[in-house]
Design a protein around this motif. Structure first.
Motif, PDB file in Angstrom:
ATOM      1  N   SER A 137     -99.737  29.066 -35.987  1.00 25.48           N
ATOM      2  CA  SER A 137     -99.691  27.702 -36.520  1.00 25.48           C
ATOM      3  C   SER A 137     -98.333  27.030 -36.373  1.00 25.48           C
ATOM      4  CB  SER A 137    -100.081  27.710 -37.996  1.00 25.48           C
ATOM      5  OG  SER A 137    -101.321  28.292 -38.134  1.00 25.48           O
ATOM      6  N   LEU A 138     -97.303  27.666 -36.904  1.00 21.93           N
ATOM      7  CA  LEU A 138     -95.993  27.016 -36.850  1.00 21.93           C
ATOM      8  C   LEU A 138     -94.952  27.949 -36.221  1.00 21.93           C
ATOM      9  CD1 LEU A 138     -95.958  25.319 -40.365  1.00 21.93           C
ATOM     10  CD2 LEU A 138     -96.151  24.170 -38.188  1.00 21.93           C
ATOM     11  N   ALA A 139     -95.423  28.853 -35.362  1.00 22.04           N
ATOM     12  CA  ALA A 139     -94.499  29.837 -34.801  1.00 22.04           C
ATOM     13  C   ALA A 139     -93.519  29.196 -33.835  1.00 22.04           C
ATOM     14  CB  ALA A 139     -95.277  30.932 -34.105  1.00 22.04           C
ATOM     15  N   GLU A 140     -94.030  28.414 -32.924  1.00 20.69           N
ATOM     16  CA  GLU A 140     -93.137  27.748 -31.968  1.00 20.69           C
ATOM     17  C   GLU A 140     -93.430  26.272 -32.089  1.00 20.69           C
ATOM     18  OE1 GLU A 140     -93.704  29.697 -28.228  1.00 20.69           O
ATOM     19  OE2 GLU A 140     -92.977  31.584 -29.041  1.00 20.69           O
ATOM     20  N   ASP A 154     -98.565  30.034 -22.704  1.00 17.47           N
ATOM     21  CA  ASP A 154     -97.696  30.452 -23.818  1.00 17.47           C
ATOM     22  C   ASP A 154     -96.955  31.735 -23.459  1.00 17.47           C
ATOM     23  OD1 ASP A 154     -98.556  28.342 -25.463  1.00 17.47           O
ATOM     24  OD2 ASP A 154    -100.282  29.490 -26.159  1.00 17.47           O
ATOM     25  N   ILE A 155     -97.689  32.644 -22.802  1.00 20.07           N
ATOM     26  CA  ILE A 155     -97.076  33.923 -22.435  1.00 20.07           C
ATOM     27  C   ILE A 155     -96.021  33.709 -21.341  1.00 20.07           C
ATOM     28  CG2 ILE A 155     -97.563  36.172 -21.359  1.00 20.07           C
ATOM     29  CD1 ILE A 155    -100.269  36.063 -22.852  1.00 20.07           C
ATOM     30  N   LEU A 156     -96.331  32.831 -20.391  1.00 18.06           N
ATOM     31  CA  LEU A 156     -95.358  32.551 -19.320  1.00 18.06           C
ATOM     32  C   LEU A 156     -94.103  31.867 -19.883  1.00 18.06           C
ATOM     33  CD1 LEU A 156     -97.733  31.460 -16.431  1.00 18.06           C
ATOM     34  CD2 LEU A 156     -96.190  33.431 -16.464  1.00 18.06           C
ATOM     35  N   VAL A 157     -94.298  30.992 -20.882  1.00 17.79           N
ATOM     36  CA  VAL A 157     -93.145  30.332 -21.513  1.00 17.79           C
ATOM     37  C   VAL A 157     -92.244  31.382 -22.157  1.00 17.79           C
ATOM     38  CG1 VAL A 157     -92.428  28.848 -23.437  1.00 17.79           C
ATOM     39  CG2 VAL A 157     -94.231  28.089 -21.909  1.00 17.79           C
ATOM     40  N   ALA A 158     -92.874  32.298 -22.930  1.00 15.21           N
ATOM     41  CA  ALA A 158     -92.089  33.352 -23.584  1.00 15.21           C
ATOM     42  C   ALA A 158     -91.387  34.220 -22.544  1.00 15.21           C
ATOM     43  CB  ALA A 158     -93.002  34.204 -24.458  1.00 15.21           C
ATOM     44  N   ALA A 159     -92.078  34.512 -21.450  1.00 15.61           N
ATOM     45  CA  ALA A 159     -91.487  35.348 -20.392  1.00 15.61           C
ATOM     46  C   ALA A 159     -90.296  34.651 -19.740  1.00 15.61           C
ATOM     47  CB  ALA A 159     -92.557  35.670 -19.335  1.00 15.61           C
ATOM     48  N   ARG A 160     -90.421  33.367 -19.499  1.00 13.61           N
ATOM     49  CA  ARG A 160     -89.309  32.595 -18.900  1.00 13.61           C
ATOM     50  C   ARG A 160     -88.120  32.520 -19.848  1.00 13.61           C
ATOM     51  NH1 ARG A 160     -93.272  29.055 -17.046  1.00 13.61           N
ATOM     52  NH2 ARG A 160     -92.989  27.633 -18.794  1.00 13.61           N
ATOM     53  N   GLU A 208     -90.561  34.950 -13.651  1.00 13.40           N
ATOM     54  CA  GLU A 208     -91.171  33.827 -12.923  1.00 13.40           C
ATOM     55  C   GLU A 208     -92.685  33.925 -12.832  1.00 13.40           C
ATOM     56  OE1 GLU A 208     -89.197  34.254  -9.208  1.00 13.40           O
ATOM     57  OE2 GLU A 208     -87.221  34.052 -10.131  1.00 13.40           O
ATOM     58  N   ARG A 209     -93.210  35.161 -12.871  1.00 16.66           N
ATOM     59  CA  ARG A 209     -94.652  35.337 -12.667  1.00 16.66           C
ATOM     60  C   ARG A 209     -95.231  36.306 -13.706  1.00 16.66           C
ATOM     61  NH1 ARG A 209     -92.157  36.624  -8.217  1.00 16.66           N
ATOM     62  NH2 ARG A 209     -92.850  38.806  -8.391  1.00 16.66           N
ATOM     63  N   LEU A 210     -96.522  36.179 -13.867  1.00 11.15           N
ATOM     64  CA  LEU A 210     -97.197  37.032 -14.864  1.00 11.15           C
ATOM     65  C   LEU A 210     -97.169  38.511 -14.449  1.00 11.15           C
ATOM     66  CD1 LEU A 210     -98.682  36.605 -17.557  1.00 11.15           C
ATOM     67  CD2 LEU A 210    -100.811  36.676 -16.260  1.00 11.15           C
ATOM     68  N   ASP A 211     -97.166  38.750 -13.117  1.00  6.72           N
ATOM     69  CA  ASP A 211     -97.200  40.162 -12.711  1.00  6.72           C
ATOM     70  C   ASP A 211     -95.886  40.891 -13.002  1.00  6.72           C
ATOM     71  OD1 ASP A 211     -95.490  39.372 -10.696  1.00  6.72           O
ATOM     72  OD2 ASP A 211     -97.071  39.187  -9.182  1.00  6.72           O
ATOM     73  N   GLN A 212     -94.856  40.106 -13.462  1.00  5.95           N
ATOM     74  CA  GLN A 212     -93.603  40.748 -13.860  1.00  5.95           C
ATOM     75  C   GLN A 212     -93.627  41.180 -15.331  1.00  5.95           C
ATOM     76  OE1 GLN A 212     -91.341  37.232 -12.494  1.00  5.95           O
ATOM     77  NE2 GLN A 212     -90.062  38.677 -11.352  1.00  5.95           N
ATOM     78  N   SER A 266     -94.673  37.471 -36.854  1.00  2.00           N
ATOM     79  CA  SER A 266     -94.044  36.175 -37.111  1.00  2.00           C
ATOM     80  C   SER A 266     -94.767  35.036 -36.396  1.00  2.00           C
ATOM     81  CB  SER A 266     -92.600  36.214 -36.626  1.00  2.00           C
ATOM     82  OG  SER A 266     -92.591  36.424 -35.226  1.00  2.00           O
ATOM     83  N   GLY A 267     -95.611  35.389 -35.433  1.00  2.00           N
ATOM     84  CA  GLY A 267     -96.306  34.373 -34.645  1.00  2.00           C
ATOM     85  C   GLY A 267     -95.662  34.171 -33.282  1.00  2.00           C
ATOM     86  N   GLY A 268     -94.465  34.721 -33.098  1.00  2.00           N
ATOM     87  CA  GLY A 268     -93.795  34.621 -31.788  1.00  2.00           C
ATOM     88  C   GLY A 268     -94.381  35.619 -30.805  1.00  2.00           C
ATOM     89  N   ILE A 269     -94.103  35.380 -29.506  1.00  2.00           N
ATOM     90  CA  ILE A 269     -94.608  36.304 -28.480  1.00  2.00           C
ATOM     91  C   ILE A 269     -93.410  37.059 -27.907  1.00  2.00           C
ATOM     92  CG2 ILE A 269     -95.732  36.481 -26.220  1.00  2.00           C
ATOM     93  CD1 ILE A 269     -97.243  33.898 -26.966  1.00  2.00           C
TER      94      ILE A 269
END
Lengths: 164, 150
Positions: free
Chosen positions: B25-28, B113-119, B125-129, B138-141
């Motif tokens: 809800s209010l994590a990011e 959302d997952i790519l944002v956290a990864a960046r 740069e990519r999901l396969d990384q 906490s709601g964060g990834i």
């Protein structure tokens, strides 16, 4: 199957609990919608089709909030056939004990207590025309608030539910 | 006494509402989420204080909220189940590079959302990384990158 379940990645996952949490969220969201729907209908006061109601007995009709809120302004409108020379209303004292009166329109000439009743006496009016008195007040308890109003004969009783 | 009860009621209601609305809800928070957060704070402040703006009422409410926090944290520490109920459990969303779609959908998390956290956290740069992605309590990834040397 997630990695934690295979023992490769220590993350403290609990899939069974997570499923329960999702179920709780789904049920909770439905309850939240019902809560909002009840609010829209006026079950908690503050407007809505169920918020106000009327009652009448004898020559008195009252219009009031069926559901009101603690410490929030509410209005009771009493329409009756005044009796010359001094129209008056007699309220059950329980009502006055449960509220803080903000104002009464028209302002009564006198207000007195007699046993379990409170008398409001108004200035004389033209005979034969109904008179409307508006009482603005704030309930200072929550839960049911009972009252009764009459002139000389019968009058309606009313119950408001005051939300906390 | 009334202000203490008001404080406890608002505290309990907010806790239930935030558990219902989920971890994300209010994590990011976006700018709009931030505005909603401010409105929530203002709304609860009015219900907490009522028409009593005295210093002692303020002190009582702050003491009530802080005491509730401390007591709950002690309770959570003693009883892991209470800890789970109140704060939830972490949830793996990417397992060894594989997206767990059902979990993502139920948690209202998407691939972006997952790519944002990864960046943001690892400059990936990519999901396969991504080896693992975990939705934390906490709601964060959090992201565990693949070991490139492997």
């Amino acid at each position: 199957m997630a990695a934690s379940q295979e023992g490769r990645f220590e993350v403290g996952e609990d899939a069974e609990f997570q499923r329960l949490a999702w179920r709780f969220q789904n049920v909770g969201f439905v309850l939240l919608l019902l809560f909002l729907a009840a609010g829209m209908l006026g079950i908690f006061g503050g407007g809505g089709i169920f918020a106000r109601t009327t009652a009448s007995a004898g020559e008195i009709t009252i219009d009031y909030d069926r559901f009101a809120r603690f410490s929030t302004s509410s209005e009771l409108e009493v329409t009756f056939l005044p009796q010359a020379p001094s129209p008056h209303l007699i309220f059950d004292r329980r009502f006055f004990d449960g509220v803080d009166i903000e104002k009464i329109l028209p302002a009564p000439l006198a207000m007195s207590e007699e046993g379990s009743n409170v008398h409001l006496i108004f200035s004389s009016v033209d005979d034969g025309f109904p008179m409307t008195v508006k009482i603005f007040y704030k309930p200072h308890h929550f839960g049911p608030l009972h009252g009764h109003v009459k002139t000389n004969g019968a009058g309606p009783s009313f119950t408001q539910f005051i939300s906390p | 006494m009334e202000s203490i009860l008001r404080g406890l009621a608002v505290y309990a209601f907010l806790m239930v509402i935030f558990r219902i609305s989920g971890k994300r809800s209010l994590a990011e928070i976006t700018t709009f989420d931030f505005v909603i957060l401010l409105i929530l704070a203002e709304t609860t402040q009015q219900a907490l204080l009522g028409e009593d703006y005295s210093l002692i009422n303020c002190f009582l409410l702050v003491a009530t909220l802080m005491t509730a926090e401390v007591l709950l944290s002690m309770w959570k520490r003693r009883h892991p189940l209470v800890d789970k109920i109140l704060d939830g459990v972490p949830l793996i969303l990417v397992d060894n590079g594989k997206l767990l779609e059902d979990r993502m959908q139920r948690s209202r998390v998407n691939k972006d959302d997952i790519l944002v956290a990864a960046r943001e956290k690892h400059g990936l740069e990519r999901l396969d990384q991504v080896k693992y992605a975990v939705l934390e309590r906490s709601g964060g990834i959090s992201i565990i990158p693949r070991d490139e040397r492997a």
